[in-house]
Scaffold this motif. Sequence first.
Motif, PDB file in Angstrom:
ATOM      1  N   THR A   1      27.057  -2.899   4.946  1.00 20.54           N
ATOM      2  CA  THR A   1      27.330  -4.230   4.393  1.00 20.54           C
ATOM      3  C   THR A   1      26.348  -4.595   3.292  1.00 20.54           C
ATOM      4  N   ALA A   2      25.067  -4.471   3.565  1.00 17.31           N
ATOM      5  CA  ALA A   2      24.052  -4.876   2.587  1.00 17.31           C
ATOM      6  C   ALA A   2      22.847  -3.938   2.646  1.00 17.31           C
ATOM      7  N   PRO A   3      23.001  -2.696   2.205  1.00 18.15           N
ATOM      8  CA  PRO A   3      21.854  -1.769   2.210  1.00 18.15           C
ATOM      9  C   PRO A   3      20.738  -2.287   1.296  1.00 18.15           C
ATOM     10  N   PRO A   4      19.550  -2.506   1.829  1.00 20.67           N
ATOM     11  CA  PRO A   4      18.444  -3.056   1.028  1.00 20.67           C
ATOM     12  C   PRO A   4      17.729  -1.949   0.260  1.00 20.67           C
ATOM     13  N   MET A   5      18.409  -1.358  -0.717  1.00 16.68           N
ATOM     14  CA  MET A   5      17.908  -0.164  -1.380  1.00 16.68           C
ATOM     15  C   MET A   5      16.582  -0.389  -2.105  1.00 16.68           C
ATOM     16  N   ASN A   6      16.269  -1.625  -2.464  1.00 19.48           N
ATOM     17  CA  ASN A   6      15.023  -1.907  -3.160  1.00 19.48           C
ATOM     18  C   ASN A   6      13.873  -2.268  -2.215  1.00 19.48           C
ATOM     19  N   HIS A   7      14.168  -2.346  -0.936  1.00 23.51           N
ATOM     20  CA  HIS A   7      13.111  -2.667   0.026  1.00 23.51           C
ATOM     21  C   HIS A   7      12.233  -1.439   0.224  1.00 23.51           C
ATOM     22  N   ILE A   8      10.925  -1.623   0.093  1.00 26.89           N
ATOM     23  CA  ILE A   8      10.002  -0.498   0.124  1.00 26.89           C
ATOM     24  C   ILE A   8      10.085   0.289   1.432  1.00 26.89           C
ATOM     25  N   ILE A   9      10.391  -0.387   2.542  1.00 20.86           N
ATOM     26  CA  ILE A   9      10.414   0.295   3.838  1.00 20.86           C
ATOM     27  C   ILE A   9      11.736   1.028   4.055  1.00 20.86           C
ATOM     28  N   PHE A  10      12.803   0.577   3.404  1.00 15.63           N
ATOM     29  CA  PHE A  10      14.111   1.221   3.503  1.00 15.63           C
ATOM     30  C   PHE A  10      14.213   2.445   2.594  1.00 15.63           C
ATOM     31  N   ARG A  11      13.379   2.495   1.600  1.00 21.53           N
ATOM     32  CA  ARG A  11      13.444   3.528   0.570  1.00 21.53           C
ATOM     33  C   ARG A  11      13.325   4.930   1.175  1.00 21.53           C
ATOM     34  N   PRO A  12      14.129   5.894   0.723  1.00 15.79           N
ATOM     35  CA  PRO A  12      14.018   7.266   1.220  1.00 15.79           C
ATOM     36  C   PRO A  12      12.615   7.825   1.035  1.00 15.79           C
ATOM     37  N   GLN A  13      12.192   8.650   1.968  1.00 11.76           N
ATOM     38  CA  GLN A  13      10.819   9.151   1.985  1.00 11.76           C
ATOM     39  C   GLN A  13      10.521  10.084   0.818  1.00 11.76           C
ATOM     40  N   HIS A  14      11.509  10.845   0.372  1.00  8.34           N
ATOM     41  CA  HIS A  14      11.230  11.826  -0.689  1.00  8.34           C
ATOM     42  C   HIS A  14      10.768  11.166  -1.979  1.00  8.34           C
ATOM     43  N   LEU A  15      11.146   9.906  -2.201  1.00 11.67           N
ATOM     44  CA  LEU A  15      10.754   9.220  -3.422  1.00 11.67           C
ATOM     45  C   LEU A  15       9.249   8.988  -3.501  1.00 11.67           C
ATOM     46  N   PHE A  16       8.566   9.025  -2.381  1.00 13.08           N
ATOM     47  CA  PHE A  16       7.117   8.830  -2.368  1.00 13.08           C
ATOM     48  C   PHE A  16       6.347  10.115  -2.694  1.00 13.08           C
ATOM     49  N   VAL A  17       6.985  11.257  -2.527  1.00 14.42           N
ATOM     50  CA  VAL A  17       6.241  12.520  -2.599  1.00 14.42           C
ATOM     51  C   VAL A  17       6.820  13.518  -3.605  1.00 14.42           C
ATOM     52  N   THR A  18       7.780  13.105  -4.402  1.00 14.10           N
ATOM     53  CA  THR A  18       8.350  13.991  -5.421  1.00 14.10           C
ATOM     54  C   THR A  18       8.162  13.382  -6.807  1.00 14.10           C
ATOM     55  N   ASP A  19       8.257  14.242  -7.829  1.00 10.32           N
ATOM     56  CA  ASP A  19       8.187  13.751  -9.199  1.00 10.32           C
ATOM     57  C   ASP A  19       9.573  13.352  -9.678  1.00 10.32           C
ATOM     58  N   GLN A  20       9.684  12.975 -10.945  1.00  9.37           N
ATOM     59  CA  GLN A  20      10.960  12.494 -11.468  1.00  9.37           C
ATOM     60  C   GLN A  20      12.045  13.563 -11.443  1.00  9.37           C
ATOM     61  N   GLY A  21      11.629  14.818 -11.453  1.00 11.54           N
ATOM     62  CA  GLY A  21      12.594  15.903 -11.388  1.00 11.54           C
ATOM     63  C   GLY A  21      12.965  16.308  -9.981  1.00 11.54           C
ATOM     64  N   GLY A  22      12.360  15.646  -8.981  1.00  9.38           N
ATOM     65  CA  GLY A  22      12.673  15.931  -7.591  1.00  9.38           C
ATOM     66  C   GLY A  22      11.811  17.008  -6.951  1.00  9.38           C
ATOM     67  N   SER A  23      10.785  17.510  -7.671  1.00  4.47           N
ATOM     68  CA  SER A  23       9.915  18.546  -7.118  1.00  4.47           C
ATOM     69  C   SER A  23       8.864  17.935  -6.202  1.00  4.47           C
ATOM     70  N   LEU A  24       8.615  18.585  -5.084  1.00  6.75           N
ATOM     71  CA  LEU A  24       7.641  18.097  -4.109  1.00  6.75           C
ATOM     72  C   LEU A  24       6.239  18.164  -4.692  1.00  6.75           C
TER      73      LEU A  24
ATOM     74  N   GLY B   1       0.776  -1.225   0.000  1.00  6.11           N
ATOM     75  CA  GLY B   1       0.000   0.000   0.000  1.00  6.11           C
ATOM     76  C   GLY B   1       0.806   1.273   0.000  1.00  6.11           C
ATOM     77  N   HIS B   2       2.114   1.165  -0.182  1.00  9.73           N
ATOM     78  CA  HIS B   2       2.995   2.327  -0.114  1.00  9.73           C
ATOM     79  C   HIS B   2       3.296   2.850  -1.526  1.00  9.73           C
ATOM     80  N   ILE B   3       2.288   3.414  -2.126  1.00 11.80           N
ATOM     81  CA  ILE B   3       2.356   3.869  -3.511  1.00 11.80           C
ATOM     82  C   ILE B   3       2.709   5.352  -3.527  1.00 11.80           C
ATOM     83  N   SER B   4       3.551   5.743  -4.448  1.00  7.69           N
ATOM     84  CA  SER B   4       3.981   7.135  -4.519  1.00  7.69           C
ATOM     85  C   SER B   4       3.014   7.964  -5.357  1.00  7.69           C
TER      86      SER B   4
END
Length: 207
Positions: A117-140, A57-60
């Motif tokens: 050692t093993a950053p789970p960059m593709n894990h939805i919960i590890f993902r940085p928060q800004h990726l959920f609320v910004t567009d491809q250009g990085g605008s909020l 349910g964590h859709i951007s």
Amino acid sequence: MIVSHKHRFIFVAIPKTGTHSVRHALRGHMGEEDMEQARLFVEKSFPIPEIARMGHGHISFAEVRPFLGEEAFQSYFKFAFVRNPFDRFVSYCAFATSREGSFDRDPKRVMRHFLFTAPPMNHIIFRPQHLFVTDQGGSLQADMLGKVEEMQASYDAIAARIGVPTTALDHANRSRRGDYRDYYDQELIDGVAKIYARDLALFGYDY
């Protein structure tokens, strides 16, 4: 995520930001045509196959935008809650190792594992928060960002904005840990600051 056509809002549920409490408060105000996708406590899916197939349910904003149409996306009130990345990372580490209990035994070792050692960059919960609320250009894309650190006051303001009565938020899925700063040394501080640099700058947080 919740999309309410009745109240004309889009709520992005960023992981580890009290989303279950907010969802619970909003559900009583949803109309028949409103949509929610969730996986924990309640199983709901959007009537949009491409979104339903995501399996969480964590859709951007960026992911849902093409399916809503530009008029709705631009005119609906868009909001989310954010959390201090240092606090959120501790919560992630405890959550990710909850079955084996390794965080409780040696939290710094677990934190170093996920940072270095093993950053789970593709894990939805590890993902940085800004990726959920910004567009491809990085605008909020959000019209309002509530903060976990002032959860009730933020929700009160959001409820007023979308035109629903406010309510006292419950504490679904809340942990019992102490202050997040108890878990850090300088190496760990620097590691979180590097991975979540954009979150810290965009949302006005620091250690």
